[in-house]
Design an enzyme around this catalytic site. Sequence first.
Site, PDB file in Angstrom:
ATOM      1  N   HIS A 156      51.858  68.104  33.765  1.00  0.00           N
ATOM      2  CA  HIS A 156      53.282  67.755  33.889  1.00  0.00           C
ATOM      3  C   HIS A 156      53.764  67.734  35.338  1.00  0.00           C
ATOM      4  O   HIS A 156      54.960  67.789  35.601  1.00  0.00           O
ATOM      5  CB  HIS A 156      54.134  68.722  33.047  1.00  0.00           C
ATOM      6  CG  HIS A 156      53.902  68.568  31.564  1.00  0.00           C
ATOM      7  ND1 HIS A 156      54.343  69.479  30.627  1.00  0.00           N
ATOM      8  CD2 HIS A 156      53.281  67.577  30.863  1.00  0.00           C
ATOM      9  CE1 HIS A 156      53.989  69.052  29.409  1.00  0.00           C
ATOM     10  NE2 HIS A 156      53.340  67.918  29.527  1.00  0.00           N
ATOM     11  N   GLY A 167      49.744  80.745  25.797  1.00  0.00           N
ATOM     12  CA  GLY A 167      51.161  80.733  26.154  1.00  0.00           C
ATOM     13  C   GLY A 167      51.869  79.413  25.972  1.00  0.00           C
ATOM     14  O   GLY A 167      52.743  79.068  26.760  1.00  0.00           O
TER      15      GLY A 167
HETATM   16  P1  OAD Z   1      57.513  76.891  25.354  1.00  0.00           P
HETATM   17  O1  OAD Z   1      58.712  77.549  25.934  1.00  0.00           O
HETATM   18  O2  OAD Z   1      57.738  75.863  24.306  1.00  0.00           O
HETATM   19  O3  OAD Z   1      56.576  78.004  24.720  1.00  0.00           O
HETATM   20  C1  OAD Z   1      56.223  79.157  25.435  1.00  0.00           C
HETATM   21  C2  OAD Z   1      55.266  79.932  24.577  1.00  0.00           C
HETATM   22  O4  OAD Z   1      54.827  81.043  25.332  1.00  0.00           O
HETATM   23  C3  OAD Z   1      55.857  80.471  23.284  1.00  0.00           C
HETATM   24  O5  OAD Z   1      54.998  80.141  22.203  1.00  0.00           O
HETATM   25  C4  OAD Z   1      55.888  81.983  23.508  1.00  0.00           C
HETATM   26  O6  OAD Z   1      55.664  82.710  22.322  1.00  0.00           O
HETATM   27  C5  OAD Z   1      54.747  82.159  24.473  1.00  0.00           C
HETATM   28  N1  OAD Z   1      54.824  83.357  25.317  1.00  0.00           N
HETATM   29  C6  OAD Z   1      55.920  84.015  25.762  1.00  0.00           C
HETATM   30  N2  OAD Z   1      55.565  85.050  26.545  1.00  0.00           N
HETATM   31  C7  OAD Z   1      54.203  85.030  26.608  1.00  0.00           C
HETATM   32  C8  OAD Z   1      53.228  85.832  27.284  1.00  0.00           C
HETATM   33  N3  OAD Z   1      53.573  86.865  28.051  1.00  0.00           N
HETATM   34  N4  OAD Z   1      51.924  85.526  27.110  1.00  0.00           N
HETATM   35  C9  OAD Z   1      51.553  84.472  26.349  1.00  0.00           C
HETATM   36  N5  OAD Z   1      52.422  83.691  25.707  1.00  0.00           N
HETATM   37  C10 OAD Z   1      53.733  83.950  25.832  1.00  0.00           C
HETATM   38  O7  OAD Z   1      56.656  76.324  26.570  1.00  0.00           O
HETATM   39  P2  OAD Z   1      55.487  75.236  26.550  1.00  0.00           P
HETATM   40  O8  OAD Z   1      54.704  75.303  25.309  1.00  0.00           O
HETATM   41  O9  OAD Z   1      54.782  75.367  27.844  1.00  0.00           O
HETATM   42  O10 OAD Z   1      57.434  69.900  29.378  1.00  0.00           O
HETATM   43  O11 OAD Z   1      56.330  73.929  26.570  1.00  0.00           O
HETATM   44  C11 OAD Z   1      55.667  72.699  26.707  1.00  0.00           C
HETATM   45  C12 OAD Z   1      56.477  71.738  27.485  1.00  0.00           C
HETATM   46  O12 OAD Z   1      57.792  71.672  26.937  1.00  0.00           O
HETATM   47  C13 OAD Z   1      56.748  72.099  28.914  1.00  0.00           C
HETATM   48  O13 OAD Z   1      55.676  71.835  29.776  1.00  0.00           O
HETATM   49  C14 OAD Z   1      57.915  71.239  29.235  1.00  0.00           C
HETATM   50  C15 OAD Z   1      58.737  71.373  27.991  1.00  0.00           C
HETATM   51  O14 OAD Z   1      59.382  70.236  27.592  1.00  0.00           O
HETATM   52  C16 OAD Z   1      58.022  69.085  30.247  1.00  0.00           C
HETATM   53  O15 OAD Z   1      58.967  69.429  30.933  1.00  0.00           O
HETATM   54  C17 OAD Z   1      57.419  67.726  30.285  1.00  0.00           C
END
Ligand code: OAD
Length: 260
Positions: free
Chosen positions: A134, A201
């Site tokens: 991204h 994560g």
């Molecule tokens: P999310 O905010 O959707 O998800 C974050 C995840 O991290 C959740 O499933 C949490 O449970 C988990 N989490 C929280 N704390 C954690 C920890 N200490 N260790 C491990 N996991 C943990 O974020 P993404 O999945 O990255 O895209 O979101 C994907 C994309 O959505 C982003 O890159 C962004 C957004 O739209 C763009 O901007 C193009």
Amino acid sequence: MDYKHKGTLSKGGMVNMDEIKNAVELLLKARRVSALTGAGMSAESGIQTFRDKDGIWTKMDPMKWATREGYLENPRLVWEWYEARRNQVKNSKPNDGHRAMAEFEKIFGHFSVATQNIDGFHKLSGSKNVHELHGNIFRNKCFDENKILEELDESTIPPRCPHCGALARPDVVWFGEVLPQEVWEAAFDDAKNSDVYMVVGTSGTVYPAAGLAAIAKKNDAKVVIINPEDSEIDLLADVLIKGKSGEVLPEILRGLQAGK
Ligand code: OAD
């Protein structure tokens, strides 16, 4: 393997050490390993995730503002929102999870990280084989011509492209935009050719990135998912570790080092 750590991780509470051991056993047999990381990877560095409560998207509607149209409607607002996020990243540091990932590169014949994060923390903590799906929040490009801009005159906000005068914008992927092709292809190949694929994560909601885990699974990789909460792609997991990446990944690293 004399890796007999028992009980639970200190800060994380209920992490199941058997699952960590299962992951270590799969990894010890693997030669090609890759990972997909998401915002949770940097949560312990103090960077907000997107969809957790208090996440980044609770203040700005991404479908409106993290788009080309949103930027053109109010470039100053969007630029300043990214500036605030840049400052947050500058005031934070990679965590033990990032550092463990960097160590994995030294252990496996092949190890790469495809990250959805734009904070640059994998590279900062020493990982070299990183696919920034991204983009990167510290890089800027020309809104019209897509060319990377090294230096910007920030006396106007947002700054302008010094070559053509169009708006400068962060080199990140917005909604409705395609991923950088070479980066995607490299991440796709690594997913396809993995013996073990780690998913760390991420809520597994944003495609095509979230689809990398299914691609790995379809091509016979074992999938290890690390997340304290449920994710949309948990069904793909051969090993599901409910825990924080900053605690689980160093524990896996210790297991690998002990089991060598
Ligand atoms: P999310 O905010 O959707 O998800 C974050 C995840 O991290 C959740 O499933 C949490 O449970 C988990 N989490 C929280 N704390 C954690 C920890 N200490 N260790 C491990 N996991 C943990 O974020 P993404 O999945 O990255 O895209 O979101 C994907 C994309 O959505 C982003 O890159 C962004 C957004 O739209 C763009 O901007 C193009």
